[in-house]
Scaffold this motif. Structure first.
Motif, short mmCIF file in Angstrom:
data_model
loop_
_atom_site.label_atom_id
_atom_site.label_comp_id
_atom_site.label_asym_id
_atom_site.label_seq_id
_atom_site.Cartn_x
_atom_site.Cartn_y
_atom_site.Cartn_z
N ASP A 245 0.93 -1.19 -0.22
CA ASP A 245 0.03 -0.04 0.11
C ASP A 245 0.97 1.21 0.15
O ASP A 245 0.75 2.03 0.85
N THR A 246 1.67 1.55 -1.15
CA THR A 246 2.66 2.45 -1.16
C THR A 246 2.67 3.12 -2.58
O THR A 246 1.89 2.55 -3.63
N ALA A 247 3.16 4.32 -2.88
CA ALA A 247 3.47 4.80 -3.99
C ALA A 247 4.14 3.76 -4.92
O ALA A 247 5.08 2.98 -4.48
N PRO A 248 3.79 3.75 -6.17
CA PRO A 248 4.39 2.76 -7.17
C PRO A 248 5.97 3.07 -7.20
O PRO A 248 6.70 1.93 -7.23
N THR A 249 6.49 3.86 -7.05
CA THR A 249 7.93 4.39 -7.02
C THR A 249 8.83 3.86 -5.96
O THR A 249 9.97 3.64 -5.83
N ALA A 250 7.95 3.39 -4.77
CA ALA A 250 8.68 2.93 -3.67
C ALA A 250 9.27 1.41 -3.85
O ALA A 250 10.13 1.21 -3.40
N ALA A 264 11.30 -1.20 -14.34
CA ALA A 264 11.94 -0.22 -13.55
C ALA A 264 11.97 1.20 -14.49
O ALA A 264 11.58 2.16 -13.84
N ASN A 265 12.18 1.08 -15.61
CA ASN A 265 12.05 2.40 -16.38
C ASN A 265 10.80 3.11 -16.53
O ASN A 265 10.50 4.30 -16.53
N ARG A 269 9.67 6.66 -14.88
CA ARG A 269 8.92 7.77 -15.88
C ARG A 269 7.70 8.14 -15.14
O ARG A 269 6.89 9.01 -15.70
N TYR A 270 7.40 7.37 -13.88
CA TYR A 270 6.07 7.59 -13.36
C TYR A 270 5.93 8.91 -12.86
O TYR A 270 6.98 9.63 -12.25
N THR A 419 1.21 1.23 -14.26
CA THR A 419 1.80 0.86 -15.61
C THR A 419 0.60 -0.24 -16.15
O THR A 419 0.02 -0.90 -15.56
N PRO A 420 0.64 -0.02 -17.63
CA PRO A 420 -0.29 -0.71 -18.31
C PRO A 420 0.08 -2.39 -18.12
O PRO A 420 1.00 -2.81 -18.36
N ARG A 421 -1.11 -2.95 -17.35
CA ARG A 421 -1.18 -4.38 -17.07
C ARG A 421 -2.57 -4.91 -17.09
O ARG A 421 -3.44 -4.35 -16.82
#
Length: 474
Positions: A245-250, A264-265, A269-270, A419-421
């Motif tokens: 339950d975090t920011a994606p960049t964590a 990772a890339n 870019r997020y 990210t698109p999934r």
């Protein structure tokens, strides 16, 4: 489980009730993430809600409805007025829980009824569409069509079809909760859902503050064998199945070279959206509003007219501070008098929309906005606790640059996740999942992102295809 916000605890409760061993780790000294309540540092009898104060989804979210907060001892008081939008010149637009009264007092009430009446009639279909997992067919096609037509109207330049300055301002103030340039589909979707709820279940306020919701979730988790540990920052990959339950960049910080290069890339870019500057006030008495009807409104949208709010949101999205920013405010003591201390002091919760990462203190700006509609406001301020957007992450690491939507308040991310999934709660890292507001259905205290992530985990990792019963009796 990394993070103890409402989504994290929702996921933890679902997994614990399914029979799994669950451990929740929280970096802050207290649990709750965006739903914490803490005492004022100088006047401990006054408590401030750190992020959210009013909970339109507290009685409506499918997860919280099944969990049944009221049956667990959480008192949710529903005020007669859901929100108010003071307007220049002394008039105000009032959103009552009663749709008929709202329309009767608006100068263009027929326009308001045309917009929201058909959605109020099909509330559950509206909620399923806007809070659903984005992958299921609508359960109510009629509601879906009605929402779609209104999205096309209010989410595009056609939004001028809503007649009357008062009705336009009333809807725009609600849509501004999404912190998105207007008109847009994201802000319109949020506005339609929240305004519909305003006329059905209302906008409840938890007695004792938002912490009451968190404490009920944590108590159920512990009752089913789970543990919650605060004051532990996760810096290395935890063992076993992990839900963040975090920011994606964590993930860049925690998993580092374990991340696939492309993912990772994508995380690098997020981009996060505009931020909020939090300004909590301690007041000595009630606010002296020009329009006395506003005095009974626990939730306030103080951005002026539709045109003024839209201009301010465009400025913020472009990285500029608006001279008159969109200000959201809440007076929880109007529904919960226990929030007033023995000396009559009471909390006032406010946000001002600002550019991402703004370091500027907004206390004086917010004070001036109140003075527009309540001359003499400054004289009843006992104390001010101000947190610029750049420092919001000190209270909650997810609020990068003050973005309370965790970067999710954009159409593509609202549909697909960070990210698109195909499944937005998954990551390409084995046994690692996301459940924060960066995943569908986005921000708000509803627990649905956590619920959907937990369902994914149960099915993919443990072969459990039927989610557990969430009722208090189980």
């Amino acid at each position: 489980m990394v993070g103890s916000g409402p989504n994290g605890l929702a996921a933890a409760v679902v997994c614990a009730r399914a029979g799994l061993s669950v451990q929740v780790l929280e970096a802050q000294p207290t649990i709750g993430g965006g739903a914490r309540t803490l005492p004022d540092p100088e006047f401990p009898g006054v408590a401030h809600d750190i992020c959210s104060a009013v909970h339109p989804l507290g009685l409506a979210s499918p997860f919280l409805r099944a969990f049944d907060l009221r049956a667990r001892g959480v008192t949710l008081r529903v005020p007669e007025i859901s929100y108010a939008n003071p307007l220049p010149g002394g008039h105000s637009a009032i959103g009552y829980r009663d749709l008929d009264r709202t329309c009767a007092e608006l100068r263009h009430g027929s326009s308001w009824r045309r917009l929201l009446g058909p959605l109020v009639e099909r509330e559950q279909g509206v909620l399923q569409l806007l809070l659903g997992d984005r992958r299921s067919l609508p359960s109510d096609p009629v509601a879906a069509v009605r929402v779609g037509l209104r999205m096309l109207e209010q989410g595009t330049p056609l939004w001028r079809m809503l007649s009357g300055a008062d009705a336009r301002a009333l809807f725009t103030g609600v849509a501004a909760h999404a912190i998105s340039p207007m008109p847009s589909f994201v802000s319109t979707g949020a506005g339609l859902m929240l305004a519909t709820l305003a006329h059905t279940v209302g906008w409840p306020i938890p007695v004792g503050g938002s912490q009451a919701i968190v404490d009920a979730l944590a108590a159920d988790l512990r009752a089913h064998g789970g543990t919650v540990t605060a004051g532990v920052e996760v810096t290395e990959p935890p063992p076993g199945v992990v839900i963040l339950d975090t920011a994606p960049t964590a993930l860049l910080r925690i998993y580092r070279d374990r991340l696939p290069g492309r993912y990772a890339n994508a995380l690098r870019r997020y981009r996060y959206g505009p931020g909020v500057a939090k300004v909590d006030f301690v007041l000595s008495e009630e606010i002296p509003w020009r329009d006395p009807r506003v005095a009974a409104a626990p939730t306030l949208h103080l951005g002026g007219t539709r045109e003024q709010m839209a201009f301010a949101e465009r400025e913020v999205a472009a990285g500029r501070h608006a001279d008159w920013p969109m200000v959201l405010a809440a007076l929880p003591h109007l529904a919960d008098p226990g929030r007033i201390d023995a000396q009559g002091r009471r909390p006032l919760w406010t946000y001002a929309h600002v550019p991402h990462g703004s370091p500027i203190d907004q206390a004086e700006t917010v004070t001036k906005v109140f003075e527009r509609f309540a001359p003499g406001f400054r004289d009843i301020v006992v104390a001010v606790r101000s947190t610029p957007a750049a420092r919001m992450s000190e209270h909650n690491a997810n609020l990068v640059g003050g973005d309370i939507g965790v970067g999710g308040n954009r159409l593509v991310r609202a549909l697909l996740g960070p990210t698109p999934r195909l499944n937005p709660w998954t990551t390409p890292i084995p046994k690692v999942y996301l459940c924060s507001s960066a995943t569908p259905p986005g921000s708000g205290v509803h627990g649905m992102a956590g619920y959907n992530a937990a369902r994914t985990v149960l099915r993919r990792e443990f072969g459990i295809t039927t989610p557990p019963d969430l009722s208090p009796a189980q």
